[in-house]
Design a protein around this motif. Structure first.
Motif, PDB file in Angstrom:
ATOM      1  N   ALA A  39     -24.285  -9.030  13.781  1.00  0.00           N
ATOM      2  CA  ALA A  39     -23.041  -9.744  14.083  1.00  0.00           C
ATOM      3  C   ALA A  39     -22.301 -10.066  12.797  1.00  0.00           C
ATOM      4  O   ALA A  39     -22.919 -10.274  11.748  1.00  0.00           O
ATOM      5  CB  ALA A  39     -23.332 -11.028  14.861  1.00  0.00           C
ATOM      6  N   THR A  40     -20.984 -10.091  12.884  1.00  0.00           N
ATOM      7  CA  THR A  40     -20.116 -10.312  11.725  1.00  0.00           C
ATOM      8  C   THR A  40     -19.013 -11.292  12.113  1.00  0.00           C
ATOM      9  O   THR A  40     -18.538 -11.266  13.249  1.00  0.00           O
ATOM     10  CB  THR A  40     -19.489  -8.975  11.274  1.00  0.00           C
TER      11      THR A  40
ATOM     12  N   PRO B 129     -23.793 -11.156  24.572  1.00  0.00           N
ATOM     13  CA  PRO B 129     -24.898 -12.118  24.618  1.00  0.00           C
ATOM     14  C   PRO B 129     -24.783 -13.207  23.557  1.00  0.00           C
ATOM     15  O   PRO B 129     -24.338 -12.951  22.426  1.00  0.00           O
ATOM     16  CB  PRO B 129     -26.126 -11.230  24.377  1.00  0.00           C
ATOM     17  N   THR B 130     -25.182 -14.409  23.915  1.00  0.00           N
ATOM     18  CA  THR B 130     -25.057 -15.573  23.038  1.00  0.00           C
ATOM     19  C   THR B 130     -25.782 -15.388  21.707  1.00  0.00           C
ATOM     20  O   THR B 130     -25.368 -15.945  20.688  1.00  0.00           O
ATOM     21  CB  THR B 130     -25.598 -16.822  23.759  1.00  0.00           C
ATOM     22  N   LYS B 131     -26.848 -14.615  21.686  1.00  0.00           N
ATOM     23  CA  LYS B 131     -27.615 -14.443  20.447  1.00  0.00           C
ATOM     24  C   LYS B 131     -26.761 -13.913  19.306  1.00  0.00           C
ATOM     25  O   LYS B 131     -26.983 -14.248  18.141  1.00  0.00           O
ATOM     26  CB  LYS B 131     -28.800 -13.514  20.675  1.00  0.00           C
ATOM     27  N   PHE B 132     -25.749 -13.091  19.607  1.00  0.00           N
ATOM     28  CA  PHE B 132     -24.884 -12.567  18.553  1.00  0.00           C
ATOM     29  C   PHE B 132     -24.062 -13.694  17.916  1.00  0.00           C
ATOM     30  O   PHE B 132     -23.819 -13.687  16.707  1.00  0.00           O
ATOM     31  CB  PHE B 132     -23.944 -11.499  19.114  1.00  0.00           C
ATOM     32  N   ALA B 133     -23.641 -14.653  18.733  1.00  0.00           N
ATOM     33  CA  ALA B 133     -22.880 -15.788  18.205  1.00  0.00           C
ATOM     34  C   ALA B 133     -23.762 -16.678  17.340  1.00  0.00           C
ATOM     35  O   ALA B 133     -23.311 -17.206  16.312  1.00  0.00           O
ATOM     36  CB  ALA B 133     -22.284 -16.598  19.356  1.00  0.00           C
ATOM     37  N   VAL B 134     -25.022 -16.855  17.729  1.00  0.00           N
ATOM     38  CA  VAL B 134     -25.959 -17.632  16.916  1.00  0.00           C
ATOM     39  C   VAL B 134     -26.182 -16.936  15.578  1.00  0.00           C
ATOM     40  O   VAL B 134     -26.164 -17.565  14.518  1.00  0.00           O
ATOM     41  CB  VAL B 134     -27.304 -17.819  17.645  1.00  0.00           C
TER      42      VAL B 134
ATOM     43  N   LEU C  48     -15.201 -20.076  17.751  1.00  0.00           N
ATOM     44  CA  LEU C  48     -15.689 -18.734  17.467  1.00  0.00           C
ATOM     45  C   LEU C  48     -15.192 -17.822  18.588  1.00  0.00           C
ATOM     46  O   LEU C  48     -15.464 -18.061  19.757  1.00  0.00           O
ATOM     47  CB  LEU C  48     -17.217 -18.755  17.430  1.00  0.00           C
ATOM     48  N   PHE C  49     -14.442 -16.782  18.219  1.00  0.00           N
ATOM     49  CA  PHE C  49     -13.821 -15.927  19.221  1.00  0.00           C
ATOM     50  C   PHE C  49     -14.272 -14.474  19.052  1.00  0.00           C
ATOM     51  O   PHE C  49     -14.240 -13.925  17.958  1.00  0.00           O
ATOM     52  CB  PHE C  49     -12.292 -16.017  19.133  1.00  0.00           C
ATOM     53  N   TYR C  50     -14.667 -13.886  20.164  1.00  0.00           N
ATOM     54  CA  TYR C  50     -15.132 -12.501  20.167  1.00  0.00           C
ATOM     55  C   TYR C  50     -13.971 -11.575  19.828  1.00  0.00           C
ATOM     56  O   TYR C  50     -12.873 -11.709  20.369  1.00  0.00           O
ATOM     57  CB  TYR C  50     -15.705 -12.170  21.535  1.00  0.00           C
TER      58      TYR C  50
END
Length: 241
Positions: free
Chosen positions: A9-10, A70-75, A133-135
């Motif tokens: 994730a970036t 999935p939420t894990k990418f935001a974490v 935080l926005f995708y």
């Protein structure tokens, strides 16, 4: 070439300046698979990120405009942003009135492995803040690359009272720069960047304000048509999940 695809994730960290939006960019060290690249803060998803994500439920299982993430990418992106840029997205009320004071010093203990990210959050009673935080986009490194990553891109404004800085154990340098200047540095051969970074900078360079950028990203209006050639470079189609 390798067929193993690692999740990553970036985050495109942005701030508003008189001339328009600026992004925080890092220069990778002259070693590893992608040496000396200029990149946004980010890194690989680890098992602890998945464990932390399970505590927050489906915060990012679907974005505000319907795309699955999935939420894990935001974490992961919050952790990596703290490690690489020193910026931590946590709820203000969990820090009290001195968010910067709570954060100060924790980065060193994390990078030196004195504590894990989960321990840092638990010891400080800190709650991750996903609200800003926005995708942004989704890239999978082409098969011809020396390493392959399934990477989710986010965009976020730097929190008030926090500042961004690189860390010598992670990167060579870090700086705020306008997207147009970053692109000029690439064109002049001063900076090395790969296609996802270049495409992201070109997207953002058309915005005069961070506010407009965030509003468009929030509803998915920032998306540009993905051509077959762009898809071949790794950009994934915006399919609803």
């Amino acid at each position: 070439m390798t067929s193993v695809i690692k999740e990553a994730a970036t985050v495109v960290l942005v701030r508003q300046e008189e001339s328009g939006p600026e992004v925080f960019m890092l220069e990778r060290p002259a070693r590893g698979i992608f040496p000396e690249l200029h990149v946004f803060p980010g890194g690989k998803v680890d098992t602890e990120d998945e464990s932390i994500a399970s505590q927050y439920g489906q915060v990012f299982e679907r974005t505000r405009w319907g795309i699955g993430c999935p939420t894990k990418f935001a974490v992961t992106v919050i952790r990596e942003c703290f490690e690489e840029a020193g910026v931590l997205f946590v709820e203000a009320e969990s820090c009290g009135s001195d968010a910067v004071g709570v954060i100060d010093g924790q980065r060193e203990s994390l990078l030196s492995s004195d504590q894990t990210f989960a321990e840092l959050l638990n010891n400080g009673n800190l709650k991750l803040d996903f609200s800003n935080l926005f995708y942004f986009s989704h890239w999978i490194t082409p098969a011809r690359a020396p390493a392959r990553f399934n990477t989710r891109f986010f965009v976020a404004c730097i929190p008030e009272q926090q500042s961004a800085s690189h860390h010598i154990s992670e990167t060579e340098s870090g700086a705020w720069v306008s997207p147009s200047t970053a692109l000029e540095n690439y064109s002049a051969g001063k900076w090395q960047m790969i296609w996802p970074t270049l495409t992201t900078l070109r997207m953002i360079s058309g915005y005069a304000s961070v506010e407009r950028l965030i509003k468009d990203v929030e509803v998915g209006r920032h998306r540009i048509p993905i051509t077959p050639s762009m898809h071949a470079q790794g950009m994934q189609y915006f399919e609803l999940s």
